[in-house]
Design a protein around this motif. Sequence first.
Motif, PDB file in Angstrom:
ATOM      1  N   ALA A 140       0.838  -1.209   0.000  1.00  0.00           N
ATOM      2  CA  ALA A 140       0.000   0.000   0.000  1.00  0.00           C
ATOM      3  C   ALA A 140       0.863   1.245   0.000  1.00  0.00           C
ATOM      4  N   ALA A 141       1.996   1.195   0.702  1.00  0.00           N
ATOM      5  CA  ALA A 141       2.899   2.348   0.741  1.00  0.00           C
ATOM      6  C   ALA A 141       3.509   2.603  -0.637  1.00  0.00           C
ATOM      7  N   ALA A 143       2.158   1.776  -3.513  1.00  0.00           N
ATOM      8  CA  ALA A 143       1.077   2.281  -4.363  1.00  0.00           C
ATOM      9  C   ALA A 143       0.836   3.760  -4.115  1.00  0.00           C
ATOM     10  N   GLU A 144       0.855   4.166  -2.864  1.00  0.00           N
ATOM     11  CA  GLU A 144       0.657   5.581  -2.533  1.00  0.00           C
ATOM     12  C   GLU A 144       1.810   6.434  -3.041  1.00  0.00           C
ATOM     13  N   ALA A 145       3.043   5.939  -2.908  1.00  0.00           N
ATOM     14  CA  ALA A 145       4.208   6.676  -3.406  1.00  0.00           C
ATOM     15  C   ALA A 145       4.142   6.841  -4.925  1.00  0.00           C
ATOM     16  N   GLU A 147       1.415   6.867  -6.736  1.00  0.00           N
ATOM     17  CA  GLU A 147       0.321   7.802  -7.012  1.00  0.00           C
ATOM     18  C   GLU A 147       0.772   9.239  -6.777  1.00  0.00           C
ATOM     19  N   GLN A 148       1.522   9.467  -5.727  1.00  0.00           N
ATOM     20  CA  GLN A 148       2.040  10.812  -5.450  1.00  0.00           C
ATOM     21  C   GLN A 148       3.006  11.252  -6.542  1.00  0.00           C
TER      22      GLN A 148
END
Length: 160
Positions: A140-141, A143-145, A147-148
């Motif tokens: 999840a981390a 994926a978030e990175a 996306e950012q």
Amino acid sequence: MAAHFPINHHLRPLYRLLCILAGLYMLVFGVVGFVQTSGNEFFTQDDAEWVLGLRTNPAFALLSLVAGVVVLGANLIGRNLAHHINQLAGIVLTIVGMGSLALMQTEANIFAFSMVNVIVTFILGGITGIASLYDRVGSAAAAEAEEQFRRGPRTVSETA
């Protein structure tokens, strides 16, 4: 410039299923084609048979069987192995389709391709290639990175 693929895309199971079906078609075509053309010369063009809608000889049937096992196996295993194999399969199938299109009416048509074969090769290459754009997995981390990074740095006016 590095490519940035989405991680854990919500349609990943659908793309994986499409690649499993593409790999299964290649595998079944390869097995049936190899059995049906087993008495022919390996690279024959004259005695090529029609199997599951495609023209084949033993060489193309064996190549399809191997490609089907690789694509199907990678997508059944999943993870990022499927992402890399689908990416490679999309590129290779597109190149094979272009090369076969160029060589179709020549003596260099060693796999006995017809126009139907070229079209199906492009379709399978498109399915696996497009699926590789959305089937990457990670935490999840991660994926978030990603996306950012994809959205770019946020400005002060966007955060207020």
